[in-house]
Design a protein around this motif. Structure first.
Motif, PDB file in Angstrom:
ATOM      1  N   ARG A  56       0.837  -1.212   0.000  1.00  0.00           N
ATOM      2  CA  ARG A  56       0.000   0.000   0.000  1.00  0.00           C
ATOM      3  C   ARG A  56       0.865   1.254   0.000  1.00  0.00           C
ATOM      4  O   ARG A  56       0.606   2.185  -0.761  1.00  0.00           O
ATOM      5  N   GLN A  57       1.876   1.276   0.857  1.00  0.00           N
ATOM      6  CA  GLN A  57       2.747   2.450   0.943  1.00  0.00           C
ATOM      7  C   GLN A  57       3.485   2.676  -0.369  1.00  0.00           C
ATOM      8  O   GLN A  57       3.607   3.805  -0.846  1.00  0.00           O
ATOM      9  N   ARG A  60       0.961   3.926  -3.018  1.00  0.00           N
ATOM     10  CA  ARG A  60       0.587   5.306  -2.683  1.00  0.00           C
ATOM     11  C   ARG A  60       1.705   6.262  -3.108  1.00  0.00           C
ATOM     12  O   ARG A  60       1.468   7.287  -3.739  1.00  0.00           O
ATOM     13  N   THR A  80      -4.867  11.656  -6.737  1.00  0.00           N
ATOM     14  CA  THR A  80      -4.683  10.391  -6.042  1.00  0.00           C
ATOM     15  C   THR A  80      -5.157  10.543  -4.609  1.00  0.00           C
ATOM     16  O   THR A  80      -5.232  11.658  -4.090  1.00  0.00           O
ATOM     17  N   GLY A  81      -5.489   9.432  -3.982  1.00  0.00           N
ATOM     18  CA  GLY A  81      -5.898   9.500  -2.594  1.00  0.00           C
ATOM     19  C   GLY A  81      -6.251   8.148  -2.031  1.00  0.00           C
ATOM     20  O   GLY A  81      -6.033   7.113  -2.658  1.00  0.00           O
ATOM     21  N   GLU A  82      -6.834   8.191  -0.850  1.00  0.00           N
ATOM     22  CA  GLU A  82      -7.229   6.986  -0.141  1.00  0.00           C
ATOM     23  C   GLU A  82      -8.629   7.202   0.407  1.00  0.00           C
ATOM     24  O   GLU A  82      -8.939   8.262   0.945  1.00  0.00           O
ATOM     25  N   LYS A  85     -10.383   1.557   2.802  1.00  0.00           N
ATOM     26  CA  LYS A  85      -9.270   0.640   2.544  1.00  0.00           C
ATOM     27  C   LYS A  85      -8.782   0.700   1.100  1.00  0.00           C
ATOM     28  O   LYS A  85      -7.887  -0.045   0.710  1.00  0.00           O
ATOM     29  N   ASN A  86      -9.398   1.559   0.300  1.00  0.00           N
ATOM     30  CA  ASN A  86      -9.050   1.644  -1.117  1.00  0.00           C
ATOM     31  C   ASN A  86      -8.158   2.836  -1.411  1.00  0.00           C
ATOM     32  O   ASN A  86      -8.406   3.938  -0.924  1.00  0.00           O
ATOM     33  N   LEU A  87      -7.140   2.600  -2.218  1.00  0.00           N
ATOM     34  CA  LEU A  87      -6.439   3.703  -2.858  1.00  0.00           C
ATOM     35  C   LEU A  87      -7.232   4.021  -4.116  1.00  0.00           C
ATOM     36  O   LEU A  87      -7.932   3.163  -4.655  1.00  0.00           O
ATOM     37  N   TYR A  88      -7.137   5.254  -4.588  1.00  0.00           N
ATOM     38  CA  TYR A  88      -7.832   5.602  -5.827  1.00  0.00           C
ATOM     39  C   TYR A  88      -7.021   6.629  -6.592  1.00  0.00           C
ATOM     40  O   TYR A  88      -6.146   7.286  -6.039  1.00  0.00           O
ATOM     41  N   TYR A  89      -7.329   6.721  -7.878  1.00  0.00           N
ATOM     42  CA  TYR A  89      -6.801   7.821  -8.673  1.00  0.00           C
ATOM     43  C   TYR A  89      -7.745   8.102  -9.825  1.00  0.00           C
ATOM     44  O   TYR A  89      -8.533   7.262 -10.245  1.00  0.00           O
TER      45      TYR A  89
END
Length: 162
Positions: A56-57, A60, A80-82, A85-89
């Motif tokens: 995840r890190q 990100r 981009t963001g969080e 529990k999901n990262l997104y872009y």
């Protein structure tokens, strides 16, 4: 339009339009960023696609780094963001034909093949110069646009360069 796979915090930030065929890391939607009116494809990176906190890190960090780049062959993250529990872009929605579809249409002329390969190499070179690798390059992630411009999609889960 409401989509159960989209966290509430993302619905507050984005107008979510129609879903697009899911990617290997999770759902994708056409969306508009309410803060600036920018339209594109919202990619949700499922937590299950990133099993460890170090994954995840890394992702990100790489998405944030990609958002600082600009290159005519790369569909890079605009936002981009969080969320939960999901990262997104959010990236541009790139019109055109995937290389997979084009490969099914018959043989390439040598000049067309050279133009495509040269542009793919230029996009990959830009990522490499930034210390990133495009880990999962495949014909579905290469779009040939009208006029012959080539765009590489979904480089968001790149591995660190050695």
């Amino acid at each position: 339009m409401s989509h159960p796979s989209v966290p509430d915090s993302l619905r507050e930030r984005f107008d979510i339009h129609d879903p697009i065929e899911p990617g290997s890391t999770g759902p994708r939607f056409r969306a508009t960023d309410k803060s600036n009116g920018r339209e594109g494809v919202l990619v949700l990176v499922d937590a299950s696609a990133l099993p460890s906190s170090s994954d995840r890190q890394r992702v990100r960090r790489e998405l944030a780094k990609q958002a600082t780049l600009s290159h005519p062959q790369l569909a890079l993250p605009l936002v981009t963001g969080e969320a939960g529990k999901n990262l997104y872009y959010l990236r541009d929605d790139v019109p055109g034909t995937t290389l997979r579809t084009r490969l099914g249409s018959g043989p390439f002329q040598p000049s067309e093949a050279l133009a495509i390969i040269t542009q793919i190499a230029a996009g990959l070179d830009e990522l490499h110069r930034a210390g990133l690798l495009f880990r999962d390059l495949k014909p579905e992630r290469v779009v040939v646009q009208d006029g012959g411009n080539v765009m590489l999609l979904e480089a968001g889960l790149a591995a660190e360069a050695l």
